[in-house]
Write a protein that holds these residues in place. Structure first.
Motif, PDB file in Angstrom:
ATOM      1  N   ALA A  47      14.555 -28.879  93.726  1.00 26.61           N
ATOM      2  CA  ALA A  47      15.699 -28.734  92.832  1.00 26.61           C
ATOM      3  C   ALA A  47      17.013 -28.775  93.611  1.00 26.61           C
ATOM      4  N   ASP A  48      18.009 -29.375  92.994  1.00 27.44           N
ATOM      5  CA  ASP A  48      19.378 -29.365  93.500  1.00 27.44           C
ATOM      6  C   ASP A  48      20.215 -28.616  92.470  1.00 27.44           C
ATOM      7  N   LEU A  49      21.127 -27.776  92.948  1.00 24.18           N
ATOM      8  CA  LEU A  49      22.035 -27.029  92.073  1.00 24.18           C
ATOM      9  C   LEU A  49      23.454 -27.535  92.287  1.00 24.18           C
ATOM     10  N   PHE A  50      24.232 -27.550  91.210  1.00 24.48           N
ATOM     11  CA  PHE A  50      25.609 -28.022  91.278  1.00 24.48           C
ATOM     12  C   PHE A  50      26.528 -26.980  90.659  1.00 24.48           C
ATOM     13  N   ALA A  51      27.672 -26.764  91.322  1.00 24.89           N
ATOM     14  CA  ALA A  51      28.668 -25.812  90.831  1.00 24.89           C
ATOM     15  C   ALA A  51      30.048 -26.431  91.019  1.00 24.89           C
ATOM     16  N   VAL A  52      30.952 -26.132  90.080  1.00 23.63           N
ATOM     17  CA  VAL A  52      32.338 -26.576  90.170  1.00 23.63           C
ATOM     18  C   VAL A  52      33.215 -25.339  90.080  1.00 23.63           C
ATOM     19  N   THR A  53      34.115 -25.177  91.038  1.00 25.30           N
ATOM     20  CA  THR A  53      35.000 -24.012  91.012  1.00 25.30           C
ATOM     21  C   THR A  53      36.271 -24.313  90.218  1.00 25.30           C
ATOM     22  N   GLN A  54      37.010 -23.261  89.929  1.00 29.40           N
ATOM     23  CA  GLN A  54      38.264 -23.430  89.198  1.00 29.40           C
ATOM     24  C   GLN A  54      39.317 -24.165  90.025  1.00 29.40           C
ATOM     25  N   LEU A  55      39.104 -24.251  91.324  1.00 25.19           N
ATOM     26  CA  LEU A  55      40.005 -25.014  92.189  1.00 25.19           C
ATOM     27  C   LEU A  55      39.602 -26.478  92.272  1.00 25.19           C
ATOM     28  N   GLY A  56      38.508 -26.849  91.604  1.00 23.42           N
ATOM     29  CA  GLY A  56      38.062 -28.232  91.571  1.00 23.42           C
ATOM     30  C   GLY A  56      37.144 -28.618  92.714  1.00 23.42           C
ATOM     31  N   VAL A  57      36.538 -27.648  93.390  1.00 24.35           N
ATOM     32  CA  VAL A  57      35.589 -27.946  94.464  1.00 24.35           C
ATOM     33  C   VAL A  57      34.192 -28.055  93.845  1.00 24.35           C
ATOM     34  N   VAL A  58      33.524 -29.182  94.093  1.00 24.67           N
ATOM     35  CA  VAL A  58      32.184 -29.434  93.567  1.00 24.67           C
ATOM     36  C   VAL A  58      31.189 -29.207  94.706  1.00 24.67           C
ATOM     37  N   TYR A  59      30.166 -28.398  94.440  1.00 28.48           N
ATOM     38  CA  TYR A  59      29.141 -28.077  95.431  1.00 28.48           C
ATOM     39  C   TYR A  59      27.790 -28.623  94.999  1.00 28.48           C
ATOM     40  N   ARG A  60      27.016 -29.074  95.994  1.00 30.03           N
ATOM     41  CA  ARG A  60      25.608 -29.388  95.790  1.00 30.03           C
ATOM     42  C   ARG A  60      24.816 -28.512  96.754  1.00 30.03           C
ATOM     43  N   PHE A  61      23.877 -27.723  96.191  1.00 29.97           N
ATOM     44  CA  PHE A  61      23.023 -26.841  96.979  1.00 29.97           C
ATOM     45  C   PHE A  61      21.573 -27.304  96.889  1.00 29.97           C
ATOM     46  N   ASP A  62      20.803 -27.067  97.951  1.00 28.27           N
ATOM     47  CA  ASP A  62      19.365 -27.234  97.803  1.00 28.27           C
ATOM     48  C   ASP A  62      18.813 -25.931  97.215  1.00 28.27           C
TER      49      ASP A  62
END
Length: 140
Positions: free
Chosen positions: A110-125
């Motif tokens: 699985a890959d997880l994705f998050a977007v912060t209020q500052l507009g930073v997009v993350y992809r986690f394993d």
């Protein structure tokens, strides 16, 4: 208090769960099919309703259910099916957009994705390692 419901999950080794978050309290609750409290997890700090995202459920590569949640305290959390913290990642900015999960590269994990209020997009394993982060220079 405002409550947001996650998707129901059924894991063979656990009671069927409904995942619920109460925003202001900064807590995630798991309820049984009969409405009984199974477990609760307290995120750090309180989380205003406008700065929260609903928890999500996903299956890890070992087939076990995981719960991912985030708070306005600039953290993404991953819990096991019994509410135990598996990992936590500090982000640049609060995560208010809903998290998402999927196997983007077909590696069986699985890959997880998050977007912060500052507009930073993350992809986690699924183990909590940040594979990449992209600063979009904007707001989510």
């Amino acid at each position: 208090m405002k409550s947001d419901f996650g998707l129901p999950a059924i894991e063979a080794s656990l009671t069927p769960l409904a995942i619920l978050r109460v925003g202001l309290a900064g807590k995630v609750f798991a309820l049984s099919a009969t409405g009984e409290l199974v477990w609760e997890f307290a995120m750090e700090g309180t989380t205003p309703d406008w700065a929260t995202c609903s928890p999500i459920l996903f299956s890890a590569s070992n087939g076990l259910q995981r719960v991912a949640c985030a708070s306005s305290q600039q953290c993404v959390y991953c819990l096991d099916g019994s509410g135990k913290l598996l990992w936590k990642y500090n982000t640049r900015g609060a995560v208010a957009s809903t998290l998402s999960a999927g196997d983007i590269d077909d590696d069986g994990r699985a890959d997880l994705f998050a977007v912060t209020q500052l507009g930073v997009v993350y992809r986690f394993d699924e183990g909590g390692r940040a594979i990449w982060e992209i600063d979009t220079q904007g707001r989510s």
